[in-house]
Design an enzyme around this catalytic site. Structure first.
Site, PDB file in Angstrom:
ATOM      1  N   ARG A  29       0.574  -0.708   0.224  1.00 20.32           N
ATOM      2  CA  ARG A  29       0.187   0.405   0.044  1.00 20.32           C
ATOM      3  C   ARG A  29       0.783   1.257   0.123  1.00 20.32           C
ATOM      4  NH1 ARG A  29      -5.455  -1.335   1.773  1.00 20.32           N
ATOM      5  NH2 ARG A  29      -6.316  -2.823   0.450  1.00 20.32           N
ATOM      6  N   ARG A  33      -4.085   6.565   1.015  1.00 22.63           N
ATOM      7  CA  ARG A  33      -4.134   7.684   1.876  1.00 22.63           C
ATOM      8  C   ARG A  33      -3.106   8.541   2.804  1.00 22.63           C
ATOM      9  NH1 ARG A  33      -9.205   4.458   3.047  1.00 22.63           N
ATOM     10  NH2 ARG A  33      -7.840   2.668   3.367  1.00 22.63           N
ATOM     11  N   ARG A  42      -6.103  11.289  -6.207  1.00 20.82           N
ATOM     12  CA  ARG A  42      -7.664   9.802  -6.106  1.00 20.82           C
ATOM     13  C   ARG A  42      -8.704  11.294  -5.832  1.00 20.82           C
ATOM     14  NH1 ARG A  42     -11.629   8.622  -2.412  1.00 20.82           N
ATOM     15  NH2 ARG A  42     -11.741   7.143  -1.638  1.00 20.82           N
ATOM     16  N   TYR A 156     -14.614 -12.421  -0.507  1.00 23.88           N
ATOM     17  CA  TYR A 156     -15.251 -11.309  -1.217  1.00 23.88           C
ATOM     18  C   TYR A 156     -16.572 -11.551  -0.981  1.00 23.88           C
ATOM     19  CZ  TYR A 156     -11.180  -8.553   1.514  1.00 23.88           C
ATOM     20  OH  TYR A 156     -10.420  -8.231   2.266  1.00 23.88           O
TER      21      TYR A 156
HETATM   22  O1  CP3 Z   1       0.137  -1.733  -2.525  1.00 27.36           O
HETATM   23  C1  CP3 Z   1      -0.283  -1.248  -3.214  1.00 27.36           C
HETATM   24  O2  CP3 Z   1       0.529   0.022  -3.264  1.00 27.36           O
HETATM   25  C2  CP3 Z   1      -1.152  -1.573  -5.189  1.00 27.36           C
HETATM   26  C3  CP3 Z   1      -2.215  -1.403  -4.589  1.00 27.36           C
HETATM   27  C4  CP3 Z   1      -3.430  -2.547  -3.720  1.00 27.36           C
HETATM   28  C5  CP3 Z   1      -4.496  -1.854  -3.230  1.00 27.36           C
HETATM   29  N1  CP3 Z   1      -5.355  -2.782  -2.618  1.00 27.36           N
HETATM   30  C6  CP3 Z   1      -4.662  -0.849  -3.111  1.00 27.36           C
HETATM   31  C7  CP3 Z   1      -6.102  -0.254  -2.460  1.00 27.36           C
HETATM   32  C8  CP3 Z   1      -3.072  -3.022  -3.763  1.00 27.36           C
HETATM   33  C9  CP3 Z   1      -2.073  -4.347  -3.710  1.00 27.36           C
HETATM   34  C10 CP3 Z   1      -4.585  -3.961  -3.060  1.00 27.36           C
HETATM   35  C11 CP3 Z   1      -4.684  -5.138  -2.340  1.00 27.36           C
HETATM   36  C12 CP3 Z   1      -5.800  -5.791  -1.701  1.00 27.36           C
HETATM   37  N2  CP3 Z   1      -7.688  -4.878  -1.540  1.00 27.36           N
HETATM   38  C13 CP3 Z   1      -5.850  -7.110  -0.387  1.00 27.36           C
HETATM   39  C14 CP3 Z   1      -4.729  -7.993  -0.016  1.00 27.36           C
HETATM   40  C15 CP3 Z   1      -3.664  -6.945   0.837  1.00 27.36           C
HETATM   41  C16 CP3 Z   1      -4.488  -6.565   2.328  1.00 27.36           C
HETATM   42  O3  CP3 Z   1      -4.500  -5.454   2.516  1.00 27.36           O
HETATM   43  O4  CP3 Z   1      -4.871  -7.825   2.955  1.00 27.36           O
HETATM   44  C17 CP3 Z   1      -7.240  -6.436  -0.421  1.00 27.36           C
HETATM   45  C18 CP3 Z   1      -7.684  -7.358   0.905  1.00 27.36           C
HETATM   46  C19 CP3 Z   1      -8.046  -5.400  -0.838  1.00 27.36           C
HETATM   47  C20 CP3 Z   1      -9.543  -5.236  -0.791  1.00 27.36           C
HETATM   48  C21 CP3 Z   1      -9.499  -4.045  -0.752  1.00 27.36           C
HETATM   49  N3  CP3 Z   1      -9.180  -2.797  -1.407  1.00 27.36           N
HETATM   50  C22 CP3 Z   1     -10.326  -3.376   0.334  1.00 27.36           C
HETATM   51  C23 CP3 Z   1     -10.959  -4.212   1.564  1.00 27.36           C
HETATM   52  C24 CP3 Z   1     -10.237  -1.586   0.734  1.00 27.36           C
HETATM   53  C25 CP3 Z   1     -11.028  -1.210   1.461  1.00 27.36           C
HETATM   54  C26 CP3 Z   1      -9.762  -1.112   2.998  1.00 27.36           C
HETATM   55  C27 CP3 Z   1      -8.718   0.112   2.795  1.00 27.36           C
HETATM   56  O5  CP3 Z   1      -7.814  -0.191   3.244  1.00 27.36           O
HETATM   57  O6  CP3 Z   1      -9.319   1.838   2.306  1.00 27.36           O
HETATM   58  C28 CP3 Z   1      -9.735  -1.278  -0.548  1.00 27.36           C
HETATM   59  C29 CP3 Z   1      -9.710  -0.158  -0.886  1.00 27.36           C
HETATM   60  C30 CP3 Z   1      -8.475   0.448  -1.530  1.00 27.36           C
HETATM   61  N4  CP3 Z   1      -6.912  -0.251  -2.752  1.00 27.36           N
HETATM   62  C31 CP3 Z   1      -7.118   1.086  -0.862  1.00 27.36           C
HETATM   63  C32 CP3 Z   1      -5.958   1.417  -1.929  1.00 27.36           C
HETATM   64  C33 CP3 Z   1      -5.349   2.257  -1.562  1.00 27.36           C
HETATM   65  C34 CP3 Z   1      -8.334   2.379  -0.541  1.00 27.36           C
HETATM   66  C35 CP3 Z   1      -8.792   3.495  -1.410  1.00 27.36           C
HETATM   67  C36 CP3 Z   1      -8.898   4.640  -1.356  1.00 27.36           C
HETATM   68  O7  CP3 Z   1      -8.024   5.817  -1.081  1.00 27.36           O
HETATM   69  O8  CP3 Z   1     -10.014   5.165  -0.666  1.00 27.36           O
END
Ligand code: CP3
Length: 348
Positions: A29, A33, A42, A156
């Site tokens: 990540r 944010r 974003r 999911y």
């Molecule tokens: O790592 C990186 O920088 C690459 C991009 C990336 C994102 N999500 C961007 C993201 C990667 C590799 C993921 C993987 C992901 N997504 C996983 C596996 C890794 C982990 O965290 O266990 C999972 C379970 C998801 C599903 C997901 N996406 C969830 C549960 C959420 C909401 C939780 C949160 O952090 O808000 C997301 C949203 C998400 N994916 C964000 C980002 C940067 C935040 C969204 C935003 O900008 O509002």
């Protein structure tokens, strides 16, 4: 044995099994944010999914942490749930609540999903992001593509949201194993095609995120975490020899032991529920490991951050290691703490 030239990029060297005095580093990540420049891009995109599907903006946020910190790897900006959408599930992100999806709870829902060949229609902007990045990244930076592992994506798709214990997915696998197994099979095939397309577009390494692997125990772990990972890796290696794969069976605990051997992964990413000393003794014996600083240090900082970073570097210093967090950096992290972590790794 042929003498292949050793790769020049630090991440690829670690993945080929080379121990390095200073381990390469990137962060899960890392585009997120906690960075003001991410929040600005974003906002320009409007919402999270539009950001994922707009190649210029997705490439821009991928590059932001590389410019700011000079990480050794960039990870493609996308999400593990896009593949569910590409297979025909509805997907949206409820602000402040995380992902929401239409659910798969029986054979009827499964029959309404699209065939694997259809995924590229939705996912082609992701491949375009990879192509843009391939042209724009610094020569020393490795580009990592990724997908969710079938079990995690299935949790999911079945529940329609994130769940604390993956209860609905466990219930379906016990009550209706035919539907559950068919969903896992679909996801295995789709993941192979998705990652192959990312590699064809220029991804140099791919990572499989099995965030909920820890809730699978015993035979279920072997069947739904180890086996799908092994089959995906075998198919990718057959099509793209030499492409390294990182596997992340998060919170696998004892399941980390032998995971690389059982799946063919070139590197096992370790979460922070196990100690680096334990992982060095039990997992790094089989090859490269990635991890495993507690992401909370990115919020709290201070001397503990520096000490813990150095301790992890030392614990893994006898073998191949890629420094990373044990899970993703959180929105409340302080960007200065990321630099402190990098300084502790590179500056000793
Ligand atoms: O790592 C990186 O920088 C690459 C991009 C990336 C994102 N999500 C961007 C993201 C990667 C590799 C993921 C993987 C992901 N997504 C996983 C596996 C890794 C982990 O965290 O266990 C999972 C379970 C998801 C599903 C997901 N996406 C969830 C549960 C959420 C909401 C939780 C949160 O952090 O808000 C997301 C949203 C998400 N994916 C964000 C980002 C940067 C935040 C969204 C935003 O900008 O509002």
């Amino acid at each position: 044995m042929t003498d292949l030239p050793s790769p020049s990029k630090t991440i690829l060297r670690a993945l080929s099994g080379e121990r390095q005095a200073i381990p390469p580093v990137w962060m899960m990540r890392q585009a997120g944010r906690y960075l003001p420049e991410y929040r600005a891009t974003r906002a320009k995109a409007g919402d999270f999914l539009s950001l994922c599907y707009t190649p210029d903006l997705a490439a821009e946020v991928t590059l932001q942490p590389i410019r700011r910190y000079g990480f050794d790897a960039a990870i493609l900006f996308a999400d593990i749930l896009l593949i569910a959408q590409a297979l025909g599930a509805e997907l949206w992100f409820a602000t402040g609540e995380g992902p929401r999806l239409s659910t798969v709870t029986g054979p009827g829902d499964l029959a309404r999903l699209k065939p694997v060949e259809a995924i590229h229609e939705t996912l082609s902007p992701v491949y375009e992001t990879v192509r843009i990045l391939q042209g724009e990244l610094p020569a020393e930076t490795t580009l990592i593509g990724f997908a969710g592992a079938p079990w995690t994506v299935a949790t999911y798709m079945i529940a329609g949201r994130g769940t604390p214990d993956q209860g609905p997915a466990h219930a379906l696998r016990m009550a209706d194993p035919d539907t559950f197994d068919a969903l896992i099979e679909l996801l295995i095939s789709a993941t192979i095609e998705y990652l192959s397309a990312q590699i064809a577009a220029g991804a140099e390494v791919v990572k499989l995120f099995d965030s909920w692997a820890g809730s699978l125990k015993g035979e279920a772990f072997a069947r739904y975490a180890v086996d799908p990972t092994r089959r995906i890796i075998a198919a990718l290696k057959a099509r793209h020899p030499g492409i390294p794969v990182i596997a992340f069976p998060r919170e696998a605990g004892e399941g980390y032991i032998g995971f690389a051997r059982a799946t063919g992964a070139d590197c096992v990413a370790i979460d922070n529920s196990v100690s680096a000393d334990w992982a060095a003794a039990h997992v790094q014996v089989d090859g490269c490991v990635q991890g495993n600083l507690d992401p909370r240090h990115m919020v709290t900082g201070g001397a503990a951050l520096t000490e813990e970073t150095r301790r992890i570097v030392r614990a893994f210093s006898n073998g191949p290691h890629i420094f990373n967090l044990g899970h993703g950096i959180t929105p409340e992290a302080d960007p200065d703490n990321v630099q402190r972590m990098i300084d502790a790794i590179r500056g000793g």
